[in-house]
Scaffold this motif. Sequence first.
Motif, PDB file in Angstrom:
ATOM      1  N   VAL A  97      -8.077  82.132 126.996  1.00  0.00           N
ATOM      2  CA  VAL A  97      -7.796  80.931 127.780  1.00  0.00           C
ATOM      3  C   VAL A  97      -7.053  79.938 126.901  1.00  0.00           C
ATOM      4  O   VAL A  97      -7.422  79.725 125.743  1.00  0.00           O
ATOM      5  N   GLY A 146      -5.840  76.030 127.486  1.00  0.00           N
ATOM      6  CA  GLY A 146      -5.767  74.902 128.415  1.00  0.00           C
ATOM      7  C   GLY A 146      -5.011  73.722 127.853  1.00  0.00           C
ATOM      8  O   GLY A 146      -5.065  72.635 128.408  1.00  0.00           O
ATOM      9  N   PHE A 172      -3.913  75.471 133.085  1.00  0.00           N
ATOM     10  CA  PHE A 172      -4.319  76.346 131.981  1.00  0.00           C
ATOM     11  C   PHE A 172      -3.710  77.721 132.176  1.00  0.00           C
ATOM     12  O   PHE A 172      -3.217  78.060 133.244  1.00  0.00           O
ATOM     13  N   THR A 187      -9.837  74.187 127.590  1.00  0.00           N
ATOM     14  CA  THR A 187     -10.024  75.590 127.241  1.00  0.00           C
ATOM     15  C   THR A 187     -11.498  75.977 127.336  1.00  0.00           C
ATOM     16  O   THR A 187     -11.855  76.971 127.968  1.00  0.00           O
ATOM     17  N   VAL A 226     -12.899  75.992 131.014  1.00  0.00           N
ATOM     18  CA  VAL A 226     -12.506  77.161 131.808  1.00  0.00           C
ATOM     19  C   VAL A 226     -13.250  78.410 131.330  1.00  0.00           C
ATOM     20  O   VAL A 226     -13.820  79.161 132.123  1.00  0.00           O
ATOM     21  N   GLY A 227     -13.265  78.609 130.012  1.00  0.00           N
ATOM     22  CA  GLY A 227     -13.921  79.798 129.462  1.00  0.00           C
ATOM     23  C   GLY A 227     -15.399  79.844 129.798  1.00  0.00           C
ATOM     24  O   GLY A 227     -15.928  80.866 130.228  1.00  0.00           O
ATOM     25  N   LEU A 241     -11.138  80.463 139.275  1.00  0.00           N
ATOM     26  CA  LEU A 241      -9.894  80.070 138.606  1.00  0.00           C
ATOM     27  C   LEU A 241      -9.003  79.250 139.539  1.00  0.00           C
ATOM     28  O   LEU A 241      -8.434  78.236 139.146  1.00  0.00           O
ATOM     29  N   GLY A 291      -4.952  78.822 122.125  1.00  0.00           N
ATOM     30  CA  GLY A 291      -6.040  79.227 123.009  1.00  0.00           C
ATOM     31  C   GLY A 291      -7.255  79.744 122.274  1.00  0.00           C
ATOM     32  O   GLY A 291      -7.399  79.568 121.066  1.00  0.00           O
ATOM     33  N   VAL A 344      -4.497  81.960 131.488  1.00  0.00           N
ATOM     34  CA  VAL A 344      -5.513  82.935 131.110  1.00  0.00           C
ATOM     35  C   VAL A 344      -4.878  84.317 130.997  1.00  0.00           C
ATOM     36  O   VAL A 344      -3.860  84.598 131.621  1.00  0.00           O
TER      37      VAL A 344
END
Lengths: 247, 242
Positions: free
Chosen positions: B203, B205, B191, B211, B214-215, B182, B158, B193
Amino acid sequence: MGPQAVLSHLHRADGSATYAQNGYSIIGSVNGPIEVLRRDELPEEATIEVNIRPAIGVGSPKERHLETLIHNTLRSIILTRSIPRTLLQITLQVRSLPEEDASTGVSTSLTLLPHLLNTALLSLLSASIPLSTIVTSVLLAIPANTSTPVCSPDPKELLRAKPIRSIHVFAFSGDRRLLLNESDGTFSYDEWEEACELAEDVCCKEEGGVGLGEGMEVDGPQDNMESWLRDVVKRKVEQEQRWRTAD
Amino acid sequence: MSASAIVVLPGDEIPSAQLPKPTNKKKTLTLGPGLRHIPPETITTTIAGALVTDARKNAAWIEYNSGRYMPSVGDLIIATVNNSTGEAFNCFITPNTPQAALPHLAFEGATRKTRPVLPPNSLVYARITNSGRDSIPEVTCVDSSTGKSEGLGPLKGGMVFKISLGMARRLLSGRKGGVTVLEGLSEKMGFEVAVGRNGVLWVDGGSVKTTLAVGKAIQEVDEQALGEKGQKKVVDKVLRGV
């Protein structure tokens, strides 16, 4: 015109503020509470470090003197005992000075001092450092031809009112206590007292039944430092809480 | 509390009318961050922010979102291991602050014979057991009552993202925080977190692309303080890109 302020705009500092008034512009940043050097460590209090950087060149004894004054004033409002054995680093960078600053014939360190103090307070608020109260500061000048003091004069005004008999810097806490006074020139005690009363009116909110909630609704005159500060903080809170109202 | 938020400056006295009314006489008033009690019955603020009260819990605190994270007991944080001494790992909770101690035995199933090995700069999801006001801060990766990890422990793989302290609180407070991004992303992506109260988001993923997506999405929601509609837009944009 009231002072301008921007809060929390430096993303690597824990707290920051830019303050501008009458051609003076200062950037303040606060880092803390962080680890303190062993030799500066105080067992029951936080160590406060104030650094002033002038607009041009490196610091001189003038900056050291201002640092001492600000350090001593801030130490009386920061709750240093709630964060023992830590360091608070306060850096004040003078960004610009008005052109007339050097030619007004009065002490340039005194004309800068209130702006530095106000910037330091804004940065501390931005860094959410525990404080026992706030501090607001103002400059007053008494020209030679009249005895009525001029409040937070523009450098151009000072130049026009030349010669200036005396200038005074006052700083008041939120509960109307005098925290700092620096005066330069010749003046009588009555003149000083008049100046002090005027400064108190400008720095602190009106006395009387102004409650916590009511104080904000009053569209207070812009020359009152306390209501101005409340306005700045209100904008900061709105900025932080806007996700609650955003759709 | 939206437009009616009470804005306070340090040193303001909170009148008793603005404090929560106790529903139960026995329940004492709880003061959260930013408030201090000066005996006998004066309550003043120490930081600038919005006054928030909770009548059910009989609590009051100041909501703010700036400044450095200050450890308090029970907080979940993501710490970075700096080095290991005989008994404990030394970890950073925030940069330039005294290091927190994470005992070698404060992991699930750790004994004197089988200690976890964490090289420098590895991440751990931990709970604060000592805030470190009068000693060094201490963190743990087990629940002391059950001896289980309860989701805490080393974070492998991550990537970490920096978020504001307020965003971390929003993410951890569940429905009240109003973060739907999310859930929206999880409909199409898988993913993991972990949220640290110290303003760190971890994070994983599975792939770098997920990753980062999402971040970055969470950082965008944080910076622009987006509400539900704005978050939906972010979700749509991210899912279109993947």
